[in-house]
Design a protein around this motif. Structure first.
Motif, PDB file in Angstrom:
ATOM      1  N   ASP A   1       0.817  -1.212   0.000  1.00 47.61           N
ATOM      2  CA  ASP A   1       0.000   0.000   0.000  1.00 47.61           C
ATOM      3  C   ASP A   1       0.854   1.267   0.000  1.00 47.61           C
ATOM      4  OD1 ASP A   1       0.874  -0.365   2.619  1.00 47.61           O
ATOM      5  OD2 ASP A   1      -1.129  -0.747   3.424  1.00 47.61           O
ATOM      6  N   PHE A   2       1.924   1.257   0.788  1.00 40.26           N
ATOM      7  CA  PHE A   2       2.778   2.442   0.874  1.00 40.26           C
ATOM      8  C   PHE A   2       3.715   2.531  -0.330  1.00 40.26           C
ATOM      9  CE2 PHE A   2       5.847   5.487   2.379  1.00 40.26           C
ATOM     10  CZ  PHE A   2       5.141   6.304   3.254  1.00 40.26           C
ATOM     11  N   HIS A   3       4.353   1.414  -0.679  1.00 38.88           N
ATOM     12  CA  HIS A   3       5.326   1.448  -1.776  1.00 38.88           C
ATOM     13  C   HIS A   3       4.681   1.795  -3.113  1.00 38.88           C
ATOM     14  CE1 HIS A   3       8.842   0.375   0.412  1.00 38.88           C
ATOM     15  NE2 HIS A   3       8.456  -0.846   0.726  1.00 38.88           N
ATOM     16  N   TYR A   4       3.440   1.427  -3.308  1.00 33.92           N
ATOM     17  CA  TYR A   4       2.797   1.701  -4.604  1.00 33.92           C
ATOM     18  C   TYR A   4       1.927   2.955  -4.550  1.00 33.92           C
ATOM     19  CZ  TYR A   4       0.462   0.830  -9.077  1.00 33.92           C
ATOM     20  OH  TYR A   4      -0.011   0.945 -10.364  1.00 33.92           O
ATOM     21  N   TYR A   5       0.870   2.926  -3.765  1.00 31.44           N
ATOM     22  CA  TYR A   5      -0.089   4.028  -3.783  1.00 31.44           C
ATOM     23  C   TYR A   5       0.418   5.286  -3.065  1.00 31.44           C
ATOM     24  CZ  TYR A   5      -3.467   0.702  -5.670  1.00 31.44           C
ATOM     25  OH  TYR A   5      -4.111  -0.214  -6.464  1.00 31.44           O
TER      26      TYR A   5
ATOM     27  N   ASN B   1      -2.726   6.155  10.511  1.00 29.56           N
ATOM     28  CA  ASN B   1      -3.131   5.737  11.858  1.00 29.56           C
ATOM     29  C   ASN B   1      -4.280   4.734  11.875  1.00 29.56           C
ATOM     30  OD1 ASN B   1      -1.677   7.392  14.166  1.00 29.56           O
ATOM     31  ND2 ASN B   1      -1.994   8.822  12.473  1.00 29.56           N
ATOM     32  N   LYS B   2      -4.911   4.534  10.735  1.00 25.08           N
ATOM     33  CA  LYS B   2      -6.044   3.619  10.683  1.00 25.08           C
ATOM     34  C   LYS B   2      -5.585   2.181  10.909  1.00 25.08           C
ATOM     35  CE  LYS B   2     -10.139   2.657   7.837  1.00 25.08           C
ATOM     36  NZ  LYS B   2     -10.810   2.982   6.557  1.00 25.08           N
ATOM     37  N   ARG B   3      -6.251   1.515  11.842  1.00 24.12           N
ATOM     38  CA  ARG B   3      -5.836   0.164  12.239  1.00 24.12           C
ATOM     39  C   ARG B   3      -6.384  -0.870  11.249  1.00 24.12           C
ATOM     40  NH1 ARG B   3      -3.417  -1.604  16.653  1.00 24.12           N
ATOM     41  NH2 ARG B   3      -3.787  -3.745  17.372  1.00 24.12           N
ATOM     42  N   GLN B   4      -5.576  -1.190  10.257  1.00 23.83           N
ATOM     43  CA  GLN B   4      -5.990  -2.139   9.232  1.00 23.83           C
ATOM     44  C   GLN B   4      -4.753  -2.781   8.615  1.00 23.83           C
ATOM     45  OE1 GLN B   4      -8.085  -0.035   6.120  1.00 23.83           O
ATOM     46  NE2 GLN B   4      -6.603   1.622   6.046  1.00 23.83           N
ATOM     47  N   ILE B   5      -4.907  -4.009   8.166  1.00 22.44           N
ATOM     48  CA  ILE B   5      -3.787  -4.727   7.563  1.00 22.44           C
ATOM     49  C   ILE B   5      -3.444  -4.168   6.190  1.00 22.44           C
ATOM     50  CG2 ILE B   5      -3.108  -6.974   6.599  1.00 22.44           C
ATOM     51  CD1 ILE B   5      -4.516  -8.323   8.912  1.00 22.44           C
ATOM     52  N   ASP B   6      -4.452  -3.777   5.430  1.00 25.02           N
ATOM     53  CA  ASP B   6      -4.259  -3.314   4.060  1.00 25.02           C
ATOM     54  C   ASP B   6      -4.852  -1.923   3.886  1.00 25.02           C
ATOM     55  OD1 ASP B   6      -4.156  -2.896   1.336  1.00 25.02           O
ATOM     56  OD2 ASP B   6      -5.019  -4.823   0.774  1.00 25.02           O
ATOM     57  N   SER B   7      -4.027  -0.949   3.531  1.00 18.87           N
ATOM     58  CA  SER B   7      -4.482   0.437   3.362  1.00 18.87           C
ATOM     59  C   SER B   7      -4.572   0.850   1.901  1.00 18.87           C
ATOM     60  CB  SER B   7      -3.521   1.394   4.094  1.00 18.87           C
ATOM     61  OG  SER B   7      -3.459   1.101   5.473  1.00 18.87           O
ATOM     62  N   CYS B   8      -4.526  -0.114   0.991  1.00 16.86           N
ATOM     63  CA  CYS B   8      -4.499   0.203  -0.440  1.00 16.86           C
ATOM     64  C   CYS B   8      -5.679   1.071  -0.878  1.00 16.86           C
ATOM     65  CB  CYS B   8      -4.471  -1.083  -1.262  1.00 16.86           C
ATOM     66  SG  CYS B   8      -2.875  -1.939  -1.252  1.00 16.86           S
ATOM     67  N   ALA B   9      -6.876   0.686  -0.472  1.00 18.44           N
ATOM     68  CA  ALA B   9      -8.072   1.401  -0.929  1.00 18.44           C
ATOM     69  C   ALA B   9      -8.037   2.865  -0.506  1.00 18.44           C
ATOM     70  CB  ALA B   9      -9.327   0.721  -0.383  1.00 18.44           C
ATOM     71  N   ASP B  10      -7.576   3.124   0.712  1.00 21.25           N
ATOM     72  CA  ASP B  10      -7.531   4.505   1.213  1.00 21.25           C
ATOM     73  C   ASP B  10      -6.467   5.336   0.497  1.00 21.25           C
ATOM     74  OD1 ASP B  10      -9.587   4.019   3.019  1.00 21.25           O
ATOM     75  OD2 ASP B  10      -8.226   3.410   4.621  1.00 21.25           O
ATOM     76  N   TRP B  11      -5.272   4.762   0.324  1.00 21.28           N
ATOM     77  CA  TRP B  11      -4.209   5.493  -0.383  1.00 21.28           C
ATOM     78  C   TRP B  11      -4.613   5.728  -1.843  1.00 21.28           C
ATOM     79  CZ3 TRP B  11      -0.656   8.239   1.798  1.00 21.28           C
ATOM     80  CH2 TRP B  11      -0.062   7.857   3.011  1.00 21.28           C
ATOM     81  N   LYS B  12      -5.200   4.747  -2.458  1.00 21.44           N
ATOM     82  CA  LYS B  12      -5.626   4.867  -3.867  1.00 21.44           C
ATOM     83  C   LYS B  12      -6.667   5.978  -4.013  1.00 21.44           C
ATOM     84  CE  LYS B  12      -8.024   2.151  -7.459  1.00 21.44           C
ATOM     85  NZ  LYS B  12      -7.167   2.433  -8.627  1.00 21.44           N
ATOM     86  N   ALA B  13      -7.648   5.986  -3.112  1.00 18.39           N
ATOM     87  CA  ALA B  13      -8.708   6.996  -3.185  1.00 18.39           C
ATOM     88  C   ALA B  13      -8.133   8.401  -3.022  1.00 18.39           C
ATOM     89  CB  ALA B  13      -9.766   6.715  -2.120  1.00 18.39           C
ATOM     90  N   LEU B  14      -7.217   8.570  -2.077  1.00 18.73           N
ATOM     91  CA  LEU B  14      -6.630   9.891  -1.850  1.00 18.73           C
ATOM     92  C   LEU B  14      -5.758  10.300  -3.038  1.00 18.73           C
ATOM     93  CD1 LEU B  14      -6.250  12.313  -0.003  1.00 18.73           C
ATOM     94  CD2 LEU B  14      -4.361  11.104   1.116  1.00 18.73           C
ATOM     95  N   GLY B  15      -4.998   9.359  -3.565  1.00 19.96           N
ATOM     96  CA  GLY B  15      -4.156   9.666  -4.724  1.00 19.96           C
ATOM     97  C   GLY B  15      -4.978  10.082  -5.929  1.00 19.96           C
ATOM     98  N   GLU B  16      -6.071   9.394  -6.156  1.00 22.66           N
ATOM     99  CA  GLU B  16      -6.926   9.734  -7.292  1.00 22.66           C
ATOM    100  C   GLU B  16      -7.640  11.059  -7.075  1.00 22.66           C
ATOM    101  OE1 GLU B  16      -7.895   5.214  -8.929  1.00 22.66           O
ATOM    102  OE2 GLU B  16      -9.381   6.256  -7.675  1.00 22.66           O
ATOM    103  N   LYS B  17      -8.005  11.341  -5.842  1.00 15.54           N
ATOM    104  CA  LYS B  17      -8.669  12.601  -5.529  1.00 15.54           C
ATOM    105  C   LYS B  17      -7.745  13.785  -5.788  1.00 15.54           C
ATOM    106  CE  LYS B  17     -10.695  15.151  -1.634  1.00 15.54           C
ATOM    107  NZ  LYS B  17     -10.997  15.103  -0.169  1.00 15.54           N
ATOM    108  N   ILE B  18      -6.494  13.667  -5.376  1.00 20.50           N
ATOM    109  CA  ILE B  18      -5.558  14.781  -5.499  1.00 20.50           C
ATOM    110  C   ILE B  18      -5.050  14.932  -6.929  1.00 20.50           C
ATOM    111  CG2 ILE B  18      -3.260  15.598  -4.788  1.00 20.50           C
ATOM    112  CD1 ILE B  18      -3.859  14.420  -2.011  1.00 20.50           C
ATOM    113  N   SER B  19      -4.810  13.797  -7.616  1.00 17.31           N
ATOM    114  CA  SER B  19      -4.271  13.871  -8.972  1.00 17.31           C
ATOM    115  C   SER B  19      -5.355  14.071 -10.024  1.00 17.31           C
ATOM    116  CB  SER B  19      -3.493  12.597  -9.304  1.00 17.31           C
ATOM    117  OG  SER B  19      -4.369  11.490  -9.475  1.00 17.31           O
ATOM    118  N   GLY B  20      -6.581  13.645  -9.712  1.00 18.10           N
ATOM    119  CA  GLY B  20      -7.662  13.729 -10.687  1.00 18.10           C
ATOM    120  C   GLY B  20      -7.588  12.652 -11.755  1.00 18.10           C
TER     121      GLY B  20
END
Length: 390
Positions: free
Chosen positions: A4-8, A285-304
């Protein structure tokens, strides 16, 4: 760190640093590909085996257990995942063998990090992505070494997770188990780690295996007693470290783009990231094993733009179809050259420090091409003025 961190997250850091969507996508691919570039993959496309940046579980199990095998493991893991913080660190009252392993302990803001970032300057986007993987891992993997070592990497029963509550912080003892097929139980603080082996050089004692996936979770804060620290309690604050890693990536990529003239230790682009600080920290800080969906959503929101899912084989056909003389200018070809350059630099620095754990290394700048034919690519790249990038 995890996918999640290395990619998104790396994609988002590249966007904030000023790269385009297309450039950020290529950087993010290479940052994640560091965790995928095994000799098994390289064999499948007949690529230079010396450009491996990781080893699969099967490859590690089948790895040679002699000196040359251990040196091969150390070259890969210290170069790309556990970059040593201080190759000249002093430790009193110890053997040279122990001191050499102690000097390979990973940590942020070391001289080798500066060398890693500067090595990518003026090079390909693949070099940038690879450098960002190494940079990020100096924060997540700090206090562990990229060489098999029970005395350096082992953990014991004293391992506690630290939580924040309404009345302050409180602790909960962590339980480790060895069932790799069972997911970590975040609610009960039960985590999977590598099986205890008394052999100093067992692959079970490589990196943070004895601490399981804890170093790769952004949300966790924990404390433990490492043997190398004379059993003094160490607190590892991943939420803080991961935010520092993100802001340092932005700073490093602004340097690599040419927006700023220098890259210095312990410097972070907090101000530039500040408009997104709350959203980034919420994900971290969100307690989850996989944060991909959150990082992806934020990246798409900021980049458009839509971020493509990671596909390890995305550029395989391009590499296979390229003529022999053109392979080095494909996406994978540029990554392989970047990997060879990084491994050569780190191995040479370790060797020059008087430490033979990564084996012998010749300095190309001083002696020209010597040894493994794969590394002749570095000489060719230097002669031709560096990689081309379409």
């Amino acid at each position: 760190m995890n996918f999640d961190f290395h990619y998104y997250a790396t994609y988002l850091a590249a966007i904030i640093a000023g790269y385009s969507h297309e450039e950020s996508s290529e950087i993010a691919y290479s940052a994640q590909f560091v965790d995928c570039c095994t000799r098994t993959f390289l064999t499948s496309i007949k690529a230079p085996l010396s450009s491996a940046t990781t080893q699969s579980q099967v490859e590690l199990i089948n790895a040679r257990a002699d000196l040359l095998g251990l040196q091969d493991i150390t070259r890969i893991w210290s170069s790309f995942h556990f970059l040593p913080q201080d190759l000249y660190a002093e430790k009193k009252w110890c053997t040279r063998g122990y001191r050499n392993k102690y000097r390979l302990i990973c940590g942020p803001n070391g001289d080798l990090l500066v060398e890693t970032v500067k090595l990518a300057k003026g090079k390909s986007l693949e070099s940038v992505g690879l450098a960002m993987h190494v940079l990020a891992d100096t924060w997540a993997h700090r206090n562990f070494a990229g060489t098999p070592s029970l005395v350096i990497n082992n953990t014991d029963y004293y391992f506690y997770e630290i939580f924040s509550g309404d009345t302050g912080e409180f602790e909960k003892k962590i339980t480790f188990r060895h069932s790799t097929s069972t997911p970590d139980d975040l609610n009960r603080s039960i985590y999977t780690n590598s099986l205890f082996q008394t052999s100093e050089n067992s692959i079970m004692n490589l990196g943070h295996g004895r601490a399981g996936h804890l170093p790769d979770y952004s949300f966790i804060k924990y404390k433990y007693l490492p043997a190398w620290g004379d059993f003094t309690e160490i607190v590892k604050d991943n939420p803080s470290d991961y935010y520092h890693a993100f802001c340092q990536m932005v700073y490093a990529m602004r340097y690599l783009r040419g927006n700023i003239s220098s890259f210095d230790k312990d410097t972070y682009d907090f101000e530039i990231v500040s408009p997104y600080e709350a959203q980034i920290k919420e994900i971290i800080n969100k307690r989850q094993i996989d944060s991909c969906a959150d990082w992806k959503a934020l990246g798409e929101k900021i980049s458009g733009n839509i971020i493509d899912d990671f596909d390890v084989y995305r550029y395989k056909d391009e590499y296979l179809a390229a003529r022999k003389e053109a392979k080095d200018n494909t996406v994978l070809g540029r990554f392989f050259v970047a990997a060879l350059r990084q491994k050569s630099m780190v191995t040479n620095k370790i060797y020059k420090s008087g430490n033979m754990l990564a084996g012998f290394s010749a300095d190309f700048a001083e002696k020209g091409f010597v040894g493994i034919k794969d590394f002749k690519k570095l000489v060719d790249a230097a002669t031709s003025g560096g990689e081309k990038h379409d």
